[in-house]
Every structure is written in C-alpha cells, then in structure tokens.
Design an enzyme around this catalytic site. Structure first.
Site, PDB file in Angstrom:
ATOM      1  N   PHE A  40       0.855  -1.182   0.000  1.00  0.00           N
ATOM      2  CA  PHE A  40       0.000   0.000   0.000  1.00  0.00           C
ATOM      3  C   PHE A  40       0.900   1.244   0.000  1.00  0.00           C
ATOM      4  CE2 PHE A  40      -2.931   3.027   2.083  1.00  0.00           C
ATOM      5  CZ  PHE A  40      -4.060   2.827   1.318  1.00  0.00           C
ATOM      6  N   TYR A  47     -10.084  -0.734  11.689  1.00  0.00           N
ATOM      7  CA  TYR A  47     -11.330  -0.277  11.040  1.00  0.00           C
ATOM      8  C   TYR A  47     -11.701  -1.105   9.826  1.00  0.00           C
ATOM      9  CZ  TYR A  47      -7.922   2.376   8.223  1.00  0.00           C
ATOM     10  OH  TYR A  47      -6.858   2.736   7.441  1.00  0.00           O
ATOM     11  N   LYS A  48     -10.815  -2.032   9.403  1.00  0.00           N
ATOM     12  CA  LYS A  48     -11.152  -2.887   8.263  1.00  0.00           C
ATOM     13  C   LYS A  48     -11.903  -4.112   8.795  1.00  0.00           C
ATOM     14  CE  LYS A  48      -7.545  -0.882   5.400  1.00  0.00           C
ATOM     15  NZ  LYS A  48      -6.114  -0.845   5.120  1.00  0.00           N
ATOM     16  N   ARG A  83     -12.918  -4.368  -6.636  1.00  0.00           N
ATOM     17  CA  ARG A  83     -12.508  -5.162  -5.486  1.00  0.00           C
ATOM     18  C   ARG A  83     -13.731  -5.538  -4.653  1.00  0.00           C
ATOM     19  NH1 ARG A  83      -8.396  -2.733  -0.984  1.00  0.00           N
ATOM     20  NH2 ARG A  83     -10.180  -1.408  -0.599  1.00  0.00           N
TER      21      ARG A  83
HETATM   22  C1  LIG Z   1      -5.545   0.531   4.906  1.00  0.00           C
HETATM   23  C2  LIG Z   1      -4.063   0.497   4.895  1.00  0.00           C
HETATM   24  C3  LIG Z   1      -3.321   1.536   5.486  1.00  0.00           C
HETATM   25  C4  LIG Z   1      -4.004   2.753   6.026  1.00  0.00           C
HETATM   26  O1  LIG Z   1      -3.181   3.499   6.882  1.00  0.00           O
HETATM   27  P1  LIG Z   1      -3.837   4.610   7.811  1.00  0.00           P
HETATM   28  O2  LIG Z   1      -2.685   5.298   8.428  1.00  0.00           O
HETATM   29  O3  LIG Z   1      -4.710   3.897   8.815  1.00  0.00           O
HETATM   30  O4  LIG Z   1      -4.663   5.505   6.963  1.00  0.00           O
HETATM   31  C5  LIG Z   1      -1.943   1.407   5.529  1.00  0.00           C
HETATM   32  N1  LIG Z   1      -1.324   0.322   5.003  1.00  0.00           N
HETATM   33  C6  LIG Z   1      -2.003  -0.689   4.429  1.00  0.00           C
HETATM   34  C7  LIG Z   1      -1.277  -1.863   3.880  1.00  0.00           C
HETATM   35  C8  LIG Z   1      -3.394  -0.613   4.339  1.00  0.00           C
HETATM   36  O5  LIG Z   1      -4.079  -1.585   3.738  1.00  0.00           O
END
Ligand SMILES: *Cc1c(COP(=O)(O)O)cnc(C)c1O
Length: 399
Positions: A116, A212-213, A358
């Site tokens: 990500f 939150y996921k 997705r």
């Molecule tokens: C959802 C996600 C994030 C989100 O990071 P936040 O700081 O909570 O916004 C980071 N890394 C990965 C791999 C994710 O899937």
C-alpha cells in the site's frame, strides 16, 4: 478441524442498511450493533459523568494494552505483545525506525510493488529524515524471496495485496529473512480478521495492522503494533511520546522507554474509538479463525466462479493458483463506472486505480444468498452496459 460457527447469529450482531449487500468490509467494516450503545455509554456515563476521573475509574489508560491482548489472540501473538494506538501509517514508521536501528550496518529496506502506498511513503520519509543513505528497494511481489540478501536490513511487506488480494507466504519469507539476517515487519491490514495469522509461529519481529477494516471498529479507529516478546526490552520506539515513557506521570524531563510493548505507545489514546473497538472485539471472542477462513474462501470462490460464468469481461486480477486473502478482484477498463453503477444498485464494493474492482468476503455478515444477489445485479449491469452513464463516470474523492 475448524469449529462449526453459527454465521446467522454473527450477522445479527451487525447493523446493515436495508437492501445493501456489503462487499467492502475489507476497507471499512460495518457497525456492530453493540458498538453504538458502547460508545453512547462511554460518552454519557464515562466522559459525561466521570470527567477526567474516567482515566482511572473507567480504566481508559489501560485500554490500549488490554484491547491489544484481545487482538493478539486473533493473530497468534502472546499477551503483552500488542498495543493499540495512532494510525497505521504512524505504526509503520515506528516499526521501521525501530527495525532499522537493529541492523545499523545494513542499508536496504526491501518491499514489493503490491504494498500500500502509505507504507512505501513512510519508508521514503524516514529514509530522508535519517539521512544515512538507506535505500527502499521495491520488487514485484513474486520476486521478493530471491531479493532477500545480506544487504537487506528490513523486509517490510503487507501480507495481502490491497489491490489483487495476492497473499504472501509469511512463514517462508520470515524464515528466508531470518536466514539472511534481516528484520521482518508484516503489515496485517488485510489479514487481521481476514485469515489465520500466527505471528509467534512464523517468528515475525514486528507486525502492524488496522482495526477499522476487518475488525469493524469504525472510521478512524486506531492501529495496532506487535513486537516479538524477546525484542521488546531492546527496541527503541523511535516516537518517544510521554505515554510510552516508563513513568508518564513522573513528568521526568527526559525519556526512558516504558516496559515491554508499552513503549510503543505515543500519546493520548482515542477513547471513544477504543470503546467502539471494544464492542467490535466482543463479536470476535466467539470466532474460530480457521472456520472464518474456510467460510471466506467458500463465499469468495462462489463469487469468482459466478463472475467467470456470467461476466467474462471481468478479468480475474490473479491466476487461480496464487494464494489469496479474503477479497476477489477483477480488472476492467471501465471498472470505476461499473462499480459506481453497482453501488447505486445496492452492492457496495470498491475501485482501486487504475482498473481494479474489489470485493471483500467477510463471513461475519455475508451469506450465499448475498453472493448470489450480488452476482445477479453485477451481471445485469455488465451485460446491459447500464454503467455507461455520466453520473457513474464522475470520479469521487474516495473511490
Ligand atoms: C488501509 C491500509 C493503510 C491505512 O493506513 P492509515 O494510516 O490507517 O490511513 C496502511 N497500510 C495498508 C497496507 C493498508 O491496507
């Protein structure tokens, strides 16, 4: 053998809007019914009545570690090795800074192009701040194993690719990293609450993830961080906040790291969001992860087979032999408009640039009937080309 779960009963523990089939719990989990009441209680009875006494009387100060232990059970982490707080981006930075200090003679951070972006951005930012010539080496997901060599200080990977759903072999890559003398950081954003994870078993050094996921703790809920128990007294937490101090209320003018995982805390915990997390985790107390994984594969394979038969224009993002997390993704040049049309029809998935549709399959609140109804609507939209309208092509800020 996985325990038998009553999925109809877990579904009743969630509020889902009428007529909506929710295939996006991998991005933001739905509202656990008990969370609304739990947050109300914390607002009115604790904050409202206790005021600042809530830190002691309601135990707010202990929640990050206590909820960390409850998460630990779901990711194969011993009690006392997980703590909750901050955002995932912050926890990635913290883990990476700590990990780099453990290998002062090495310069490479190895990651993959399926990671990500924020994880990669945080690495770039940290490298610039350190100014010591570190290099972020990003390879294709399938090339990670052979890229692990004696130059690698840290192997930093997200277990499940947020776009394609491709899943790394945590055990094999952790072992390869250990053999090469590299420190491991696993980002469990798309794994915690999605499939079995055994951090202790694979010997992970650090892990981070979201609540939150798949854990359903609500928008903006804090992240968590894991540090291997025998490293905890050695690692420097990098972000030396007062609540990670050994004695925060001694107000010592200089920093001394707290005991064990407590040192990875930074500042004041988000109490209202932790109240929601606590209620969300109540649902998980009764969940068998092996059963959840089996069910998630059953539902997602049913969906993938239906798409292959009924909407062959949607191209699977992964070949069938590649291990996958609990999401299924497809490519289509008009993926954005198709997804918008589908959402307008009550089936919520999401879109990831440039062309990925997705769909997440979360057994806590999804059934075969949901999968079949989602397929019916998707087929109608794709074969009827009803997505081809200006309102479905207009890009929103959050996709
Ligand atoms: C959802 C996600 C994030 C989100 O990071 P936040 O700081 O909570 O916004 C980071 N890394 C990965 C791999 C994710 O899937």
């Amino acid at each position: 053998m996985a325990a038998t779960m009553d999925w109809a009963a877990t579904r009743r523990r969630f509020h889902l809007p009428d007529g909506v089939i929710y295939l996006d719990g991998n991005s933001l989990g739905p509202l656990p019914v008990a969370a609304a009441e739990r947050v109300r209680r914390t607002v009115q009875d604790e904050w409202g009545e206790m005021l600042i006494r809530g830190w002691n009387e309601a135990g707010w100060m202990d929640w990050p570690a206590r909820l960390g232990d409850r998460i630990g059970r779901l990711i194969g982490a011993a009690p006392g090795s997980v703590v909750v707080g901050d955002t995932l981006s912050i926890k990635v930075y913290q883990a990476l800074a700590s990990a780099l200090e453990m290998r002062p003679d090495r310069r490479v951070i190895l990651s993959d192009s399926g990671n990500f972006p924020t994880d990669l951005y945080m690495a770039e930012g940290l490298i610039a701040s350190l100014g010591r010539g570190h290099e972020l080496r990003v390879v294709a997901p399938g090339d990670v194993a052979e890229a692990i060599d004696a130059d690698v200080a840290v192997l930093m990977l997200t277990t499940v690719d947020y776009r394609t759903g491709r899943m790394h072999d945590m055990a094999a890559l952790s072992e390869a990293a250990r053999a090469a003398g590299a420190v491991t950081i696993w980002d469990l954003a798309h794994s915690a609450g999605a499939h079995e994870v055994d951090l202790a078993g694979v010997g992970a050094d650090f892990a981070v993830g979201c609540t939150y996921k798949y854990f359903n703790a609500g928008p903006g809920a804090p992240a968590f961080i894991y540090v291997r128990p025998d490293l905890q007294e050695e690692v420097r937490p990098a972000l030396a906040g007062w609540l990670g101090h050994e004695a925060p209320f001694a107000f010592d003018p200089s920093y001394r790291p707290g005991r064990g995982i407590e040192r990875m805390r930074v500042g004041t915990p988000p109490v209202l969001q932790l109240a929601a997390l606590e209620a969300a985790l109540d649902v998980w107390d009764d969940v068998d992860m092996a059963a959840l994984r089996a069910r998630s594969l059953e539902l997602s394979e049913r969906f993938a087979a239906g798409v292959a038969a009924r909407c062959p224009e949607l191209v699977p993002a992964l070949p069938p032999e590649v291990a996958r997390g609990s999401q299924v993704s497809f490519r289509h040049p008009e993926g954005y408009a198709i997804m918008q049309a589908l959402i307008a029809d009550g089936v919520i998935g999401d879109f990831r640039a440039p062309d990925i549709l997705r769909f997440g399959f979360t057994p806590l609140y999804l059934s075969e009937a949901d999968v079949d109804a989602a397929l019916d609507r998707l087929e109608r939209i794709v074969t009827g080309a009803t997505w081809d309208r200006p309102e479905f092509r207009a890009r929103k800020a959050v996709t």
